[in-house]
Design a protein around this motif. Structure first.
Motif, mmCIF file in Angstrom:
data_model
loop_
_atom_site.group_PDB
_atom_site.id
_atom_site.type_symbol
_atom_site.label_atom_id
_atom_site.label_comp_id
_atom_site.label_asym_id
_atom_site.label_seq_id
_atom_site.Cartn_x
_atom_site.Cartn_y
_atom_site.Cartn_z
ATOM 1 N N GLU A 34 0.645 19.023 -3.096
ATOM 2 C CA GLU A 34 -0.173 18.535 -2.541
ATOM 3 C C GLU A 34 -0.535 18.250 -1.303
ATOM 4 O O GLU A 34 0.625 18.455 -0.656
ATOM 5 N N VAL A 35 -2.064 18.236 -0.059
ATOM 6 C CA VAL A 35 -2.448 17.743 0.519
ATOM 7 C C VAL A 35 -3.053 16.674 0.036
ATOM 8 O O VAL A 35 -4.085 17.190 -0.451
ATOM 9 N N GLY A 36 -2.653 15.413 0.694
ATOM 10 C CA GLY A 36 -3.651 14.497 0.803
ATOM 11 C C GLY A 36 -3.699 13.617 2.157
ATOM 12 O O GLY A 36 -3.326 13.256 2.868
ATOM 13 N N LEU A 37 -4.437 12.865 1.376
ATOM 14 C CA LEU A 37 -5.186 11.730 2.514
ATOM 15 C C LEU A 37 -4.692 10.395 1.849
ATOM 16 O O LEU A 37 -4.738 9.420 0.685
ATOM 17 N N ILE A 38 -3.714 9.496 2.524
ATOM 18 C CA ILE A 38 -3.843 8.159 2.046
ATOM 19 C C ILE A 38 -3.601 7.013 2.757
ATOM 20 O O ILE A 38 -3.547 6.787 3.966
ATOM 21 N N THR A 39 -4.028 6.126 2.682
ATOM 22 C CA THR A 39 -4.516 4.824 3.116
ATOM 23 C C THR A 39 -4.178 3.207 2.524
ATOM 24 O O THR A 39 -4.073 3.350 1.017
ATOM 25 N N LYS A 40 -3.400 3.266 3.575
ATOM 26 C CA LYS A 40 -2.647 2.004 2.956
ATOM 27 C C LYS A 40 -2.475 0.513 3.809
ATOM 28 O O LYS A 40 -3.356 0.432 5.141
ATOM 29 N N ASN A 41 -4.029 -0.399 3.017
ATOM 30 C CA ASN A 41 -4.367 -0.924 3.303
ATOM 31 C C ASN A 41 -2.996 -2.906 3.073
ATOM 32 O O ASN A 41 -2.679 -2.637 1.794
ATOM 33 N N PHE A 42 -2.911 -3.583 3.881
ATOM 34 C CA PHE A 42 -1.494 -4.472 3.985
ATOM 35 C C PHE A 42 -1.971 -5.501 4.766
ATOM 36 O O PHE A 42 -2.652 -5.278 5.734
ATOM 37 N N ILE A 43 -0.876 -6.202 4.539
ATOM 38 C CA ILE A 43 -0.796 -8.137 5.463
ATOM 39 C C ILE A 43 0.563 -7.768 5.669
ATOM 40 O O ILE A 43 1.744 -7.844 5.341
ATOM 41 N N ASP A 44 0.763 -8.242 6.407
ATOM 42 C CA ASP A 44 2.273 -7.588 7.299
ATOM 43 C C ASP A 44 2.702 -9.276 7.437
ATOM 44 O O ASP A 44 2.098 -10.327 7.029
ATOM 45 N N CYS A 45 3.580 -9.348 7.507
ATOM 46 C CA CYS A 45 4.480 -10.988 7.207
ATOM 47 C C CYS A 45 4.020 -12.489 8.608
ATOM 48 O O CYS A 45 4.535 -12.510 8.003
ATOM 49 N N GLY A 46 2.987 -11.394 8.821
ATOM 50 C CA GLY A 46 2.401 -12.679 10.189
ATOM 51 C C GLY A 46 1.075 -13.344 9.979
ATOM 52 O O GLY A 46 0.246 -13.427 10.320
ATOM 53 N N GLY A 47 1.044 -12.065 9.173
ATOM 54 C CA GLY A 47 -0.412 -12.694 7.800
ATOM 55 C C GLY A 47 -1.225 -11.865 8.828
ATOM 56 O O GLY A 47 -2.896 -11.738 8.438
ATOM 57 N N LYS A 48 -1.173 -10.589 9.391
ATOM 58 C CA LYS A 48 -2.208 -9.842 9.332
ATOM 59 C C LYS A 48 -2.415 -8.794 8.840
ATOM 60 O O LYS A 48 -1.682 -7.955 8.710
ATOM 61 N N VAL A 49 -3.885 -8.428 8.718
ATOM 62 C CA VAL A 49 -4.342 -7.041 7.827
ATOM 63 C C VAL A 49 -4.142 -6.367 9.021
ATOM 64 O O VAL A 49 -4.916 -5.377 9.640
ATOM 65 N N ARG A 50 -3.623 -4.658 7.579
ATOM 66 C CA ARG A 50 -3.100 -3.439 8.320
ATOM 67 C C ARG A 50 -3.866 -2.487 8.130
ATOM 68 O O ARG A 50 -3.855 -2.362 6.364
ATOM 69 N N LYS A 51 -3.984 -1.553 8.248
ATOM 70 C CA LYS A 51 -4.498 -0.071 7.331
ATOM 71 C C LYS A 51 -3.973 0.345 8.222
ATOM 72 O O LYS A 51 -3.525 1.304 9.374
ATOM 73 N N GLU A 52 -2.875 1.320 7.446
ATOM 74 C CA GLU A 52 -2.416 3.544 8.067
ATOM 75 C C GLU A 52 -2.869 3.790 7.127
ATOM 76 O O GLU A 52 -2.503 3.926 5.733
ATOM 77 N N THR A 53 -3.064 5.356 7.655
ATOM 78 C CA THR A 53 -4.255 6.253 7.429
ATOM 79 C C THR A 53 -3.104 7.769 7.563
ATOM 80 O O THR A 53 -2.594 7.878 8.862
ATOM 81 N N VAL A 54 -2.694 8.234 6.230
ATOM 82 C CA VAL A 54 -1.483 9.564 6.548
ATOM 83 C C VAL A 54 -2.277 11.005 6.256
ATOM 84 O O VAL A 54 -2.576 10.024 5.366
ATOM 85 N N VAL A 55 -1.499 12.038 6.801
ATOM 86 C CA VAL A 55 -1.875 12.487 5.628
ATOM 87 C C VAL A 55 -0.464 13.128 5.273
ATOM 88 O O VAL A 55 0.435 13.375 5.621
ATOM 89 N N ASN A 56 -0.654 13.142 3.675
ATOM 90 C CA ASN A 56 1.154 13.714 3.002
ATOM 91 C C ASN A 56 0.535 15.416 2.506
ATOM 92 O O ASN A 56 -0.405 15.629 2.036
ATOM 93 N N PHE A 57 1.934 15.965 2.774
ATOM 94 C CA PHE A 57 2.159 16.889 2.723
ATOM 95 C C PHE A 57 3.235 16.701 0.991
ATOM 96 O O PHE A 57 3.871 16.600 1.966
ATOM 97 N N GLN A 58 2.794 17.445 0.169
ATOM 98 C CA GLN A 58 4.768 17.233 -1.050
ATOM 99 C C GLN A 58 4.784 18.749 -0.973
ATOM 100 O O GLN A 58 4.203 19.582 -1.485
ATOM 101 N N LEU A 59 6.117 18.622 -1.010
ATOM 102 C CA LEU A 59 7.119 19.607 -0.965
ATOM 103 C C LEU A 59 7.977 19.440 -2.620
ATOM 104 O O LEU A 59 7.992 19.018 -2.503
ATOM 105 N N TRP A 60 7.799 20.697 -2.632
ATOM 106 C CA TRP A 60 8.134 20.991 -4.165
ATOM 107 C C TRP A 60 9.625 22.609 -4.335
ATOM 108 O O TRP A 60 8.845 22.904 -3.942
ATOM 109 N N ASP A 61 10.396 22.167 -4.874
ATOM 110 C CA ASP A 61 11.563 23.145 -4.907
ATOM 111 C C ASP A 61 11.052 23.420 -6.456
ATOM 112 O O ASP A 61 11.623 22.998 -7.781
#
Length: 156
Positions: A34-61
């Motif tokens: 897999e090569v994917g685009l992952i976006t994570k929307n979350f709230i930290d413990c201080g109540g601030k809304v955050r967004k993180e986006t990464v490219v994801n490679f999945q390796l399989w043996d």
């Protein structure tokens, strides 16, 4: 490591190898499943809304022991993913199953890609009461006064 850096390294590489944090290698017959685009929307413990986006490679043996992923083939997979998924130049994380599925940051040691352990952290330390780390000093570095105390000397 950003996607553009991976593409740059692949452009001059003879082969594609991944080294695990313990120094062992992902078997050379791995597949990028897999090569994917992952976006994570979350709230930290201080109540601030955050967004993180990464490219994801999945390796399989796989049990496909004759398989070898060449740099150009991985570049082709990345190019297709960029086109179809609209992937931009984000940081890359790698998923690989050893004893469990692990997520790793990605580095490069000059010859091979290195899987780097990810760490958790509090993103709102000022909000959740985590004290600042105290400065550590050696007792031997603390200036000392004379070991004798005299009346009126201010040592007691």
């Amino acid at each position: 490591m950003k996607l553009s850096e991976i593409k740059k390294q692949l452009g001059t590489a003879d082969n594609v190898a991944f080294v695990l944090p313990n120094g062992s290698y992902v078997p050379e017959h791995f597949h990028v499943t897999e090569v994917g685009l992952i976006t994570k929307n979350f709230i930290d413990c201080g109540g601030k809304v955050r967004k993180e986006t990464v490219v994801n490679f999945q390796l399989w043996d796989a049990n496909d022991f004759e398989h070898r992923l060449k740099p150009q083939k991985l570049l082709d997979i990345i190019a297709l993913s960029e086109k179809v998924l609209g992937i931009e130049d984000y940081e890359v994380e790698v998923e690989y199953q050893d004893e469990t599925i692990g997520k790793y940051d990605l580095g490069f040691n000059g010859q091979e890609f290195t899987l780097l352990n990810k760490q958790t952290a509090c993103l709102a330390q000022d909000q959740c009461g985590i004290p600042a780390e105290k400065q550590k000093i050696k007792l031997s570095e603390i200036p000392t006064q004379s070991s004798s105390c005299t009346p009126g000397g201010g040592c007691c």
